[in-house]
Design an enzyme around this catalytic site. Sequence first.
Site, PDB file in Angstrom:
ATOM      1  N   CYS A  77      -4.591   4.504  -4.288  1.00 10.43           N
ATOM      2  CA  CYS A  77      -3.534   4.056  -3.387  1.00 10.43           C
ATOM      3  C   CYS A  77      -3.572   2.535  -3.323  1.00 10.43           C
ATOM      4  O   CYS A  77      -4.641   1.950  -3.153  1.00 10.43           O
ATOM      5  CB  CYS A  77      -3.674   4.663  -2.002  1.00 10.43           C
ATOM      6  SG  CYS A  77      -5.355   5.002  -1.462  1.00 10.43           S
ATOM      7  N   GLU A 129       4.317   1.025   5.594  1.00  8.75           N
ATOM      8  CA  GLU A 129       4.566   1.117   4.155  1.00  8.75           C
ATOM      9  C   GLU A 129       5.767   1.979   3.813  1.00  8.75           C
ATOM     10  O   GLU A 129       6.023   3.004   4.446  1.00  8.75           O
ATOM     11  CB  GLU A 129       3.339   1.706   3.445  1.00  8.75           C
ATOM     12  CG  GLU A 129       2.122   0.807   3.476  1.00  8.75           C
ATOM     13  CD  GLU A 129       0.983   1.319   2.621  1.00  8.75           C
ATOM     14  OE1 GLU A 129       0.185   0.486   2.164  1.00  8.75           O
ATOM     15  OE2 GLU A 129       0.887   2.549   2.403  1.00  8.75           O
TER      16      GLU A 129
END
Length: 200
Positions: A77, A129
């Site tokens: 990630c 995000e």
Amino acid sequence: MEDRLILVNENDEQTGSCGKLETHEKALLHRAFSIFIFRRILVDEPDGSRNWHTQLLVQKRAANKYHSAGLIANSCCSHPRDGEGLEEATVRRLAEETGIRTADLEGPLQEAGAFKYKAEFDNGLTEYEFDHVFVGWLEGQSAFANVKAGDDWPGRNPEEAQEMTFVELDNVRRDALLNPSDYAAWFTPALLIAMDIIQI
């Protein structure tokens, strides 16, 4: 030099760029990606039969991470850098975190979807995000193909993960729902998107 992240609006259109730490201090919406690496493997069952199982490569985030340290997360990630496309960024970062390269996969990483989330942390930082979810399958002939579930992943970058291993998909999916505090904030929603396109 600190990476500059891509700031976006609600439609994931770039509005500017900002340093990584400042982005998280100011809770600015930015582009990110979550990669899930799966494999299918024949497993000997207790009754003597053999069945195909789907496994997922997961990591426990390193103790020195600026947030979510020690929590379970997906295979990789991260964020694309300013001026970097998602395809380039995912290939680069997957190799940096896990040692897995394009040749180790059955095909290119596939985008499964995207979602937006916001998570505030005790240290004052915030993840806000627009997260793109990617899926890849480990090639059966890869140099990593014979690594057993539960074994430490040989490509693990210790700066990123203190542990990394393949686990049974059904087990981790169940555990993430039962024990959400053990997992990074983005893990479960991203996993559900990833599972929409995989064939089990």
